[in-house]
Scaffold this motif. Structure first.
Motif, PDB file in Angstrom:
ATOM      1  N   MET A 104       0.743  -1.238  -0.135  1.00 13.21           N
ATOM      2  CA  MET A 104      -0.161   0.221   0.008  1.00 13.21           C
ATOM      3  C   MET A 104       0.944   1.144   0.004  1.00 13.21           C
ATOM      4  O   MET A 104       1.962   1.216   0.403  1.00 13.21           O
ATOM      5  N   LYS A 105       0.424   2.150  -0.699  1.00 14.40           N
ATOM      6  CA  LYS A 105       1.082   3.538  -0.613  1.00 14.40           C
ATOM      7  C   LYS A 105       0.283   4.491   0.262  1.00 14.40           C
ATOM      8  O   LYS A 105      -0.960   4.704  -0.195  1.00 14.40           O
ATOM      9  N   PHE A 106       0.658   5.214   1.197  1.00 15.36           N
ATOM     10  CA  PHE A 106       0.197   6.050   2.088  1.00 15.36           C
ATOM     11  C   PHE A 106       0.753   7.406   1.681  1.00 15.36           C
ATOM     12  O   PHE A 106       1.628   7.939   1.640  1.00 15.36           O
ATOM     13  N   ILE A 107      -0.191   8.508   1.267  1.00 19.88           N
ATOM     14  CA  ILE A 107      -0.241   9.625   0.553  1.00 19.88           C
ATOM     15  C   ILE A 107      -0.419  10.760   1.601  1.00 19.88           C
ATOM     16  O   ILE A 107      -1.744  10.865   1.753  1.00 19.88           O
ATOM     17  N   PRO A 108       0.292  11.433   2.345  1.00 20.87           N
ATOM     18  CA  PRO A 108      -0.235  12.557   3.177  1.00 20.87           C
ATOM     19  C   PRO A 108      -0.983  13.646   2.372  1.00 20.87           C
ATOM     20  O   PRO A 108      -0.639  13.719   1.123  1.00 20.87           O
ATOM     21  N   ILE A 134      -4.919   6.558   0.641  1.00 22.15           N
ATOM     22  CA  ILE A 134      -4.319   5.090   0.542  1.00 22.15           C
ATOM     23  C   ILE A 134      -4.417   4.588  -0.618  1.00 22.15           C
ATOM     24  O   ILE A 134      -5.502   4.395  -1.393  1.00 22.15           O
ATOM     25  N   GLU A 135      -3.404   4.274  -1.341  1.00 25.38           N
ATOM     26  CA  GLU A 135      -3.404   3.413  -2.710  1.00 25.38           C
ATOM     27  C   GLU A 135      -2.924   2.039  -2.380  1.00 25.38           C
ATOM     28  O   GLU A 135      -1.853   1.661  -2.199  1.00 25.38           O
ATOM     29  N   PRO A 136      -3.944   0.989  -2.350  1.00 23.75           N
ATOM     30  CA  PRO A 136      -3.718  -0.191  -2.238  1.00 23.75           C
ATOM     31  C   PRO A 136      -3.076  -0.778  -3.440  1.00 23.75           C
ATOM     32  O   PRO A 136      -3.238  -0.166  -4.499  1.00 23.75           O
ATOM     33  N   VAL A 137      -2.394  -2.194  -3.217  1.00 17.48           N
ATOM     34  CA  VAL A 137      -1.753  -2.691  -4.315  1.00 17.48           C
ATOM     35  C   VAL A 137      -3.008  -3.666  -4.676  1.00 17.48           C
ATOM     36  O   VAL A 137      -3.627  -4.412  -3.995  1.00 17.48           O
ATOM     37  N   LEU A 156       0.389  -2.541   8.696  1.00 17.69           N
ATOM     38  CA  LEU A 156       1.050  -1.540   7.794  1.00 17.69           C
ATOM     39  C   LEU A 156       0.482  -0.125   7.894  1.00 17.69           C
ATOM     40  O   LEU A 156       1.148   0.795   8.106  1.00 17.69           O
ATOM     41  N   PHE A 157      -0.705   0.122   8.556  1.00 12.60           N
ATOM     42  CA  PHE A 157      -1.365   1.124   8.933  1.00 12.60           C
ATOM     43  C   PHE A 157      -0.483   1.971  10.191  1.00 12.60           C
ATOM     44  O   PHE A 157      -0.398   2.998   9.986  1.00 12.60           O
ATOM     45  N   ARG A 158      -0.261   0.958  11.109  1.00  8.30           N
ATOM     46  CA  ARG A 158       0.369   1.561  12.548  1.00  8.30           C
ATOM     47  C   ARG A 158       1.933   1.895  11.769  1.00  8.30           C
ATOM     48  O   ARG A 158       2.446   2.731  12.510  1.00  8.30           O
ATOM     49  N   ASP A 159       2.616   1.138  10.997  1.00  6.17           N
ATOM     50  CA  ASP A 159       3.859   1.646  10.437  1.00  6.17           C
ATOM     51  C   ASP A 159       3.806   2.917   9.786  1.00  6.17           C
ATOM     52  O   ASP A 159       4.928   3.766   9.784  1.00  6.17           O
ATOM     53  N   HIS A 160       2.545   3.279   9.407  1.00  8.82           N
ATOM     54  CA  HIS A 160       2.359   4.654   8.675  1.00  8.82           C
ATOM     55  C   HIS A 160       1.923   5.716   9.341  1.00  8.82           C
ATOM     56  O   HIS A 160       1.232   6.630   9.237  1.00  8.82           O
ATOM     57  N   GLY A 161       1.673   5.365  10.981  1.00  6.95           N
ATOM     58  CA  GLY A 161       1.150   6.364  11.917  1.00  6.95           C
ATOM     59  C   GLY A 161      -0.329   6.095  12.162  1.00  6.95           C
ATOM     60  O   GLY A 161      -0.659   7.141  12.574  1.00  6.95           O
ATOM     61  N   ILE A 162      -0.798   5.321  11.762  1.00  6.46           N
ATOM     62  CA  ILE A 162      -2.361   5.116  11.619  1.00  6.46           C
ATOM     63  C   ILE A 162      -2.698   4.164  12.777  1.00  6.46           C
ATOM     64  O   ILE A 162      -2.634   2.968  12.203  1.00  6.46           O
ATOM     65  N   ASP A 163      -2.683   4.333  13.946  1.00  4.21           N
ATOM     66  CA  ASP A 163      -2.929   3.359  14.974  1.00  4.21           C
ATOM     67  C   ASP A 163      -4.243   3.527  15.550  1.00  4.21           C
ATOM     68  O   ASP A 163      -4.373   4.127  16.741  1.00  4.21           O
ATOM     69  N   ARG A 213      -8.880   3.704  -4.242  1.00  2.00           N
ATOM     70  CA  ARG A 213      -8.249   4.800  -3.234  1.00  2.00           C
ATOM     71  C   ARG A 213      -9.153   4.725  -1.908  1.00  2.00           C
ATOM     72  O   ARG A 213     -10.459   4.583  -2.099  1.00  2.00           O
ATOM     73  N   GLN A 214      -8.327   4.917  -0.821  1.00  3.97           N
ATOM     74  CA  GLN A 214      -9.318   5.019   0.376  1.00  3.97           C
ATOM     75  C   GLN A 214      -8.810   6.363   0.914  1.00  3.97           C
ATOM     76  O   GLN A 214      -7.574   6.866   0.607  1.00  3.97           O
ATOM     77  N   LEU A 215      -9.542   6.987   1.947  1.00  7.39           N
ATOM     78  CA  LEU A 215      -9.184   8.250   2.453  1.00  7.39           C
ATOM     79  C   LEU A 215      -9.265   7.732   3.965  1.00  7.39           C
ATOM     80  O   LEU A 215     -10.499   7.379   4.614  1.00  7.39           O
TER      81      LEU A 215
END
Length: 182
Positions: free
Chosen positions: A1-5, A14-17, A34-41, A107-109
């Protein structure tokens, strides 16, 4: 997944694979680590699913004391999805960000607690699924009028179809502070 601020701190596109082949596709829409690794806990406790017709605008909604983070995606059709920062004292208070989410772009937001959320339907119909970090509390609902001139959301619809409740939401200057918890 790509996490785009986005331009608003905490709101992430968020752009998933996507794995496409002759059978169709497979996509992971949420992987907690993955979300936690990108600051979304965030611990999600409720999933919602809505269906709406072209031109419908749902929003701008938030909960006052039971703030809800949301993870929004579209499984049929296309919407313009918007978040407005309604956190008192936030450097981006009153600013908005909007993104097109569709079944095609997948995409997701992610929208943190403390933001008003809404969307308008661009396709003939759309189905939106979103995860929430707190339960729905009807007595705790808050709302922001969709066309508040001080917020200035650039909606891609001029005369949206609105619920009675969404037509009566106040302007941002009339609701805050004291209330929203982020």
């Amino acid at each position: 997944m790509k996490f785009i601020p986005t331009e608003l701190d905490g709101v992430v596109l968020i752009e998933p694979v996507v794995h496409d082949d002759a059978r169709g596709f497979f996509v992971e829409t949420y992987v907690r680590s993955l979300f936690r690794d990108h600051g979304i806990d965030v611990d999600f406790v409720q999933d919602n699913h809505s269906q709406s017709s072209k031109g419908v605008l749902r929003g701008m909604h938030y909960q006052v004391r039971h703030g809800q983070a949301k993870l929004v995606r579209v499984v049929r059709g296309e919407v313009f999805d918007v978040a407005v920062d309604v956190r008192p004292g936030s450097p981006s208070f009153g600013r908005w960000t909007g993104h097109t989410l569709s079944a095609n772009n997948r995409r997701q937001l992610f929208i943190p607690a403390g933001f008003a959320h809404g969307y308008c339907v661009l396709s003939d119909t759309a189905e939106v699924i979103y995860k929430c970090s707190d339960y729905y509390h009807p007595e705790d609902e808050g709302g922001l009028i969709w066309n508040d001139p001080e917020v200035g959301i650039d909606w891609p619809v001029e005369e949206p179809v609105l619920s009675e409740k969404d037509q009566r939401h106040p302007r941002l200057k009339d609701i805050l502070p004291p209330e929203v918890k982020g």
